[in-house]
Design an enzyme around this catalytic site. Structure first.
Site, PDB file in Angstrom:
ATOM      1  N   SER A   1     -36.439  73.867  72.245  1.00  0.00           N
ATOM      2  CA  SER A   1     -36.529  72.659  71.432  1.00  0.00           C
ATOM      3  C   SER A   1     -37.258  72.977  70.124  1.00  0.00           C
ATOM      4  O   SER A   1     -36.778  73.801  69.340  1.00  0.00           O
ATOM      5  CB  SER A   1     -37.215  71.544  72.221  1.00  0.00           C
ATOM      6  OG  SER A   1     -36.971  70.289  71.648  1.00  0.00           O
TER       7      SER A   1
ATOM      8  N   TYR B   1     -44.549  77.183  71.444  1.00  0.00           N
ATOM      9  CA  TYR B   1     -43.976  75.877  71.095  1.00  0.00           C
ATOM     10  C   TYR B   1     -44.474  75.447  69.714  1.00  0.00           C
ATOM     11  O   TYR B   1     -43.730  75.403  68.755  1.00  0.00           O
ATOM     12  CB  TYR B   1     -44.301  74.838  72.164  1.00  0.00           C
ATOM     13  CG  TYR B   1     -43.595  73.525  71.929  1.00  0.00           C
ATOM     14  CD1 TYR B   1     -42.273  73.358  72.307  1.00  0.00           C
ATOM     15  CD2 TYR B   1     -44.239  72.456  71.313  1.00  0.00           C
ATOM     16  CE1 TYR B   1     -41.599  72.163  72.084  1.00  0.00           C
ATOM     17  CE2 TYR B   1     -43.585  71.250  71.089  1.00  0.00           C
ATOM     18  CZ  TYR B   1     -42.271  71.111  71.470  1.00  0.00           C
ATOM     19  OH  TYR B   1     -41.614  69.929  71.238  1.00  0.00           O
TER      20      TYR B   1
ATOM     21  N   HIS C   1     -30.743  68.279  77.519  1.00  0.00           N
ATOM     22  CA  HIS C   1     -31.880  68.973  76.906  1.00  0.00           C
ATOM     23  C   HIS C   1     -32.714  69.738  77.924  1.00  0.00           C
ATOM     24  O   HIS C   1     -33.564  70.529  77.547  1.00  0.00           O
ATOM     25  CB  HIS C   1     -32.753  67.947  76.165  1.00  0.00           C
ATOM     26  CG  HIS C   1     -33.659  68.547  75.142  1.00  0.00           C
ATOM     27  ND1 HIS C   1     -33.195  69.274  74.072  1.00  0.00           N
ATOM     28  CD2 HIS C   1     -35.008  68.537  75.028  1.00  0.00           C
ATOM     29  CE1 HIS C   1     -34.225  69.679  73.329  1.00  0.00           C
ATOM     30  NE2 HIS C   1     -35.333  69.250  73.898  1.00  0.00           N
TER      31      HIS C   1
ATOM     32  N   ASP D   1     -26.506  67.675  75.270  1.00  0.00           N
ATOM     33  CA  ASP D   1     -27.851  67.504  74.725  1.00  0.00           C
ATOM     34  C   ASP D   1     -27.787  66.493  73.588  1.00  0.00           C
ATOM     35  O   ASP D   1     -27.298  66.787  72.498  1.00  0.00           O
ATOM     36  CB  ASP D   1     -28.394  68.843  74.221  1.00  0.00           C
ATOM     37  CG  ASP D   1     -29.880  68.770  73.871  1.00  0.00           C
ATOM     38  OD1 ASP D   1     -30.394  67.646  73.698  1.00  0.00           O
ATOM     39  OD2 ASP D   1     -30.509  69.828  73.766  1.00  0.00           O
TER      40      ASP D   1
END
Length: 716
Positions: free
Chosen positions: A565, A485, A684, A649
């Site tokens: 993301s 991430y 999302h 999203d």
């Protein structure tokens, strides 16, 4: 700076419809051919500080157009047609359904005369809220599976008034961040008044039984899924009045304009605390004495140089958590009559480990993150350390919070190979006991997790946890997913999911790297992966992949990189910088157009981490240098790529994924597939129905293994 695209609708529709003579056909190494839909290239050119940047797929940003709708349909036909050739894809879905099909129960929580909990029987699309009365009778309180026929309307927030007699809950439709709030009598479950609409990025904080505070934006002009929203407002809804009459408490003026505003009421109903931020890091803090109807708003912190919030209060004594002058956070106390920083007194001082405290049953629990692993210390409200809390093992905990009058504290414990178990903790004795053992059909003893440390490009020591079956041969042949991430101060701590369990059961290796940009080592670790240091994050991830290859866990031919993301950005940047590193790339709901991300919904709030293309020539050049959409090169052999996104999203708009897919399909010079899977009526990720999640990961795992060369499922 920008020029509006002028596209003939007929031309675009034609380009999106089947035209064999114009479409690009790619013959794969296994002999199968993929024919991509032609994606019309417009003539939009933006100019940044004198540099012209073409944006040929700008038209895909219009999520309401028939042209975009036709393109989505055409892409999905190609992608789902591709999945049909994978002989074991259905077997993966069937097995994942089997693994998922067990009862899952949450920790209990008490509201009024009832004890509530969430439960999913196994394959229910949404978990159901149950309650038990004092006599042990249990009933359904809320069943989100009845909210919509296809299970895509989910329960987003549930909040009770202080005495538990009233409840308000928010629902999300199709995965959207826009919510509706429904107010009910908790005893009868009857709706009391019309629902509140157009609520976004909001909690629900009750003040007695009078009403509650919530937050939202004015509904934007244009598409509610992509139009910019940047002035958040805190409202107070008094029960029995119309939403149109709700008072704006904060955020209604130019002076109070912020992108993120939230309000919370103290447990004793005396104070309202308001947080206001322009970005995802740093907040101003205000408070109001609710016991005085005409009390002034008091500024606790008037700048956004820290992240600070109120943990609890005892009368006028406030307990606050802050990283002001303490990158790893500390707890301070101050009197509400003079709450500014110059009056703060350390209560729990900063240490070398990141602090995340919670409260319950009259105690404060200081959770520390030590190399991404949880450790807990218990304090009383005088600042005396009571004990080090003994945890069930090495992993992550959740919970350790409750009301002041609670007698038992509940928490969950899990790691990558241990299903989540709920424990009951006695705060007086310090003893933990199993409250609800996991019913997952997973033999943890057959798997192992270990933490390693590797060196990144600049010599920084980075931790990574690697999980796999015991007895794994380090011969470079193991199918491996590397997940990361690296952003927004978010820490990746050990957790369990049946999705990962399925991969492990298939003989796969699952590795999670704790990259800079995250919060594993506090604010400095976060800052080291932001703005013009963002390349550190990509370098950390690349080094993780190189470590797994060098140590013969896997090889480039058997490595997949995955992230969602901000992690989707990570995958997009790494695959364009080092296309030979991995065989498969799995960017999910990614931020992929770094020159325009801030023009959609609340994207401008991410500038603390990213910077924007308008900030300076240097920032523009830096973003252009790694923006995945702008760094797909003609003729390069990119990894087999499966981009995933949802058409609803409204956090990271799907246009990011659409444009990246179009660039890859137009320019890729190899034989690997470049596909996009667009989930309809999904957002999302939060609230996604179980059925859709299982189908999606059957596709992802099937695609991954197939492109690693597995003609049949790996031997288990």
């Amino acid at each position: 700076m920008k020029r509006v695209i002028g596209v003939l609708a007929v031309a675009v529709l034609a380009a999106c419809s089947p035209q064999p003579e114009d479409e690009a056909t790619v013959k794969q190494s296994d002999g199968h051919a993929i024919t991509y839909p032609t994606t019309y290239q417009g003539d939009v050119v933006d100019t940044y500080f004198g540099t012209q940047v073409p944006d040929p797929y700008r038209w895909l940003e219009d999520d309401r157009s028939t042209e975009t709708e036709a393109w989505v349909k055409a892409q999905n036909e190609v992608t789902f047609g591709y999945f049909e050739q994978i002989p074991y894809r259905q077997a993966i879905e069937d097995r994942l359904s089997e693994l998922w099909n067990y009862e899952k129960v949450s920790a209990p929580f008490k509201e009024g005369d009832y004890t509530y909990f969430y439960k999913n029987d196994g394959l229910q699309n949404q978990s159901v809220v149950y309650r038990t009365d004092a006599d042990g009778n249990t009933e359904v309180f809320l069943d989100p599976n009845t909210f919509s026929e296809d299970g895509t309307t989910s329960l987003a927030t549930l909040s009770f008034s202080r005495d538990g007699s009233l409840a308000a809950y928010a629902i999300s439709e199709g995965g959207s961040d826009w919510r509706k709030i429904i107010i009910i009598d908790a005893e009868t479950k009857e709706q009391l008044e019309p629902e509140l609409i157009d609520v976004k990025f909001s909690g629900i904080s009750w003040w007695g039984n009078d009403g509650f505070f919530y937050s939202s934006y004015d509904k934007p002009e244009g598409s509610e899924l992509s139009a910019k929203t940047d002035q958040h407002k805190l409202y107070y809804h008094k029960l029995g009045t119309a939403q149109a009459d709700d008072a704006v408490i904060f955020g209604g003026t130019d002076e109070q304009k912020h992108r993120y505003v939230g309000g919370s009421v103290s447990e004793d109903d005396q104070y309202l605390f308001i947080s206001a931020a322009v970005s995802t890091s740093g907040n101003k803090l205000f408070m109001k004495d609710l016991s005085e109807p005409d009390s002034e708003l008091v500024t606790v912190l008037g700048d956004t140089n820290s992240d600070t919030y109120v943990l609890d209060n005892v009368g006028s004594k406030l307990y606050m958590v802050t990283d002001l002058d303490a990158p790893n956070r500390r707890v301070v106390t101050v009197d509400a009559s003079a709450p500014q920083p110059e009056n703060w007194v350390d209560f729990i001082a900063e240490t070398e480990n990141v602090l995340s405290p919670s409260t319950g049953a009259g105690y404060i629990y200081a959770e520390y993150m030590v190399d991404a692993i949880a450790r807990i210390e218990q304090y009383n409200y005088d600042g005396d350390k009571i004990r080090d809390v003994e945890l069930p093992g090495v992993g992550s905990i959740g919970g350790f919070s409750g009301k002041e009058e609670a007698e038992t504290i509940y928490y969950t414990f899990a790691n990558y190979n241990t299903p989540s178990t709920i424990y009951a903790y006695d705060p007086d004795s310090g003893e933990s006991s199993v409250y609800e053992a996991s019913k997952a059909d997973f033999d943890s003893s057959a798997y192992e997790s270990k933490q390693v440390f590797y060196m990144s490009k600049d010599g920084t020591r980075v931790p990574m946890i690697i999980t796999h079956k015991k007895g794994l041969e380090l011969d470079g042949s193991n199918p491996t997913i590397l997940y990361g991430y690296g952003g927004f101060n978010i820490s990746l701590t050990p957790s369990f999911s049946m999705i990962r369990a399925m991969w492990l059961e298939l003989g796969g290796v699952y590795a999670v790297a704790n990259l800079r940009g995250g919060g594993e080592y506090g604010k400095e670790w976060h800052i080291a992966g932001t703005q013009m240091q963002k390349q550190n994050v990509f370098d950390d991830f690349i080094a993780a992949g190189e470590y797994l290859i060098a140590e013969k866990y896997t090889s480039s031919e058997r490595l997949a990189i995955n992230g969602g993301s901000n992690g989707g950005l990570l995958v997009g940047a790494v695959m364009t910088q080092r296309p030979e590193l991995a065989q498969v790339a799995l960017p999910a709901v990614g931020v992929l157009d770094m020159l325009r991300y801030h023009t959609f919904t609340a994207g401008a709030g991410w500038a603390y981490d990213y910077g924007t293309a308008e900030d300076s020539p240097e920032m523009f050049e830096y973003l252009l240098g790694y923006s995945p959409v702008h760094n797909v090169k003609e003729g390069v052999n990119y990894p087999a790529t499966l981009i995933t996104t949802g058409d609803h999203d409204d956090r990271v708009v799907p246009a990011h994924s659409f444009k990246f897919a179009a660039e890859l399909q137009a320019k890729d010079g190899g034989k690997n597939p470049q596909l996009i899977r667009i989930e309809t009526n999904a957002g999302h990720g939060a609230g996604t129905p179980v059925s859709k999640t299982i189908e999606q990961y059957a596709d992802i795992y099937g695609f991954t293994l197939w492109n690693m060369g597995f003609k049949e499922l790996p031997k288990q």
